[in-house]
Design a protein around this motif. Structure first.
Motif, PDB file in Angstrom:
ATOM      1  N   UNK A 103       0.612  -1.298   0.250  1.00  0.00           N
ATOM      2  CA  UNK A 103      -0.342  -0.126   0.441  1.00  0.00           C
ATOM      3  C   UNK A 103       1.127   1.275  -0.852  1.00  0.00           C
ATOM      4  N   UNK A 104       1.908   1.399   0.981  1.00  0.00           N
ATOM      5  CA  UNK A 104       2.867   2.588   0.635  1.00  0.00           C
ATOM      6  C   UNK A 104       3.824   2.542  -0.064  1.00  0.00           C
ATOM      7  N   UNK A 105       3.829   1.467  -0.985  1.00  0.00           N
ATOM      8  CA  UNK A 105       4.675   1.812  -2.485  1.00  0.00           C
ATOM      9  C   UNK A 105       3.485   2.351  -3.434  1.00  0.00           C
ATOM     10  N   UNK A 106       1.976   2.022  -3.024  1.00  0.00           N
ATOM     11  CA  UNK A 106       1.267   2.141  -4.143  1.00  0.00           C
ATOM     12  C   UNK A 106       0.920   3.919  -4.357  1.00  0.00           C
ATOM     13  N   UNK A 107       1.490   4.387  -2.417  1.00  0.00           N
ATOM     14  CA  UNK A 107       1.187   5.383  -3.037  1.00  0.00           C
ATOM     15  C   UNK A 107       1.950   6.588  -2.996  1.00  0.00           C
ATOM     16  N   UNK A 108       3.529   5.936  -2.727  1.00  0.00           N
ATOM     17  CA  UNK A 108       4.376   6.620  -3.221  1.00  0.00           C
ATOM     18  C   UNK A 108       4.989   7.123  -5.148  1.00  0.00           C
ATOM     19  N   UNK A 109       4.525   5.631  -5.180  1.00  0.00           N
ATOM     20  CA  UNK A 109       4.739   5.263  -6.988  1.00  0.00           C
ATOM     21  C   UNK A 109       6.026   4.619  -7.696  1.00  0.00           C
ATOM     22  N   UNK A 110       5.846   3.578  -6.028  1.00  0.00           N
ATOM     23  CA  UNK A 110       6.913   3.080  -7.042  1.00  0.00           C
ATOM     24  C   UNK A 110       5.980   1.523  -7.384  1.00  0.00           C
ATOM     25  N   UNK A 111       5.198   1.608  -6.867  1.00  0.00           N
ATOM     26  CA  UNK A 111       4.127  -0.180  -7.769  1.00  0.00           C
ATOM     27  C   UNK A 111       2.975   0.805  -8.545  1.00  0.00           C
ATOM     28  N   UNK A 112       2.942  -0.132  -9.699  1.00  0.00           N
ATOM     29  CA  UNK A 112       1.049   0.663 -10.464  1.00  0.00           C
ATOM     30  C   UNK A 112       0.392  -0.558  -9.944  1.00  0.00           C
ATOM     31  N   UNK A 113      -0.238   0.048 -10.077  1.00  0.00           N
ATOM     32  CA  UNK A 113      -2.073  -0.934  -9.491  1.00  0.00           C
ATOM     33  C   UNK A 113      -1.762  -1.943 -10.079  1.00  0.00           C
ATOM     34  N   UNK A 114      -1.490  -2.701 -11.068  1.00  0.00           N
ATOM     35  CA  UNK A 114      -1.329  -3.976 -11.227  1.00  0.00           C
ATOM     36  C   UNK A 114      -0.382  -4.786 -11.016  1.00  0.00           C
TER      37      UNK A 114
END
Length: 145
Positions: free
Chosen positions: A91-102
Motif C-alpha cells: 500500500x505504501x509503495x502504491x502511494x509513493x508511486x513505486x508500484x502501479x496498480x497491476x
C-alpha cells in the motif's frame, strides 16, 4: 568439550548463500528439474490440494520476485516504505508511486497464496475445550483465560 565432540576440528561448514541459491533456483523456476521431481504428483490447482496451491504460488513467484526486490531495494532500504508487513508495504509503495496498480495486485495475490500455504489451523480456546470435553473419559481441563 570441543575437542571431545570434534576431535579432528570442525569438518562441517554450511553452504554459502550463493550455492544455496544455485541449488534452489531450478526448483523455483519452471524447469525440467522441477517437472522431473514432481512427476506423478497430483498438482492440479484446486481448493484443498496444497501441492497444487504450491505449484501455483511457485509460478506466480517468478513474476513477483522482481517486484519484491524493487519494493525492498527502492522502498524499504531507502526509507520510502516503512511498513513491516507486506500488505502494508504494498500500500505504501502504491502511494509513493513505486508500484502501479497491476503490480500491487500481483504482489497481493502472491502474498495471499503464500499465506494460504503456510498458515496452519487456528482454533479458539472454546473450540479446543469443546473437542476435549466431547471425548468420553477425558478429564476436564482448566480453561486458561
Amino acid at each position: 568439550m570441543r575437542l571431545v565432540i570434534f576431535p579432528r576440528g570442525r569438518t562441517y561448514f554450511a553452504a554459502s548463500d550463493r550455492l544455496g541459491r544455485k541449488i534452489v533456483e531450478p526448483l523455483m523456476q519452471p524447469s525440467e528439474t522441477r517437472e522431473r521431481l514432481s512427476h506423478g504428483i497430483y498438482k492440479t490447482v484446486e481448493p484443498g490440494n496444497p501441492i497444487g496451491l504450491l505449484q501455483e504460488a511457485l509460478e506466480l513467484s517468478v513474476r513477483a520476485e522482481p517486484l519484491e526486490k524493487r519494493l525492498r531495494v527502492e522502498g524499504v532500504k531507502t526509507g520510502r516504505v516503512t511498513a513491516l508487513d507486506l500488505p502494508g508495504q504494498i500500500e505504501q509503495a502504491l502511494g509513493v508511486g513505486l508500484l502501479d496498480a497491476a503490480e500491487a495486485q500481483l504482489l497481493r495475490d502472491y502474498d495471499r497464496k503464500v499465506m494460504d500455504i503456510v498458515n496452519v489451523d487456528d482454533f479458539s480456546t472454546e473450540e479446543l475445550m469443546a473437542a476435549v470435553q466431547a471425548e468420553p473419559g477425558t478429564p476436564h481441563l482448566r480453561q486458561i483465560a
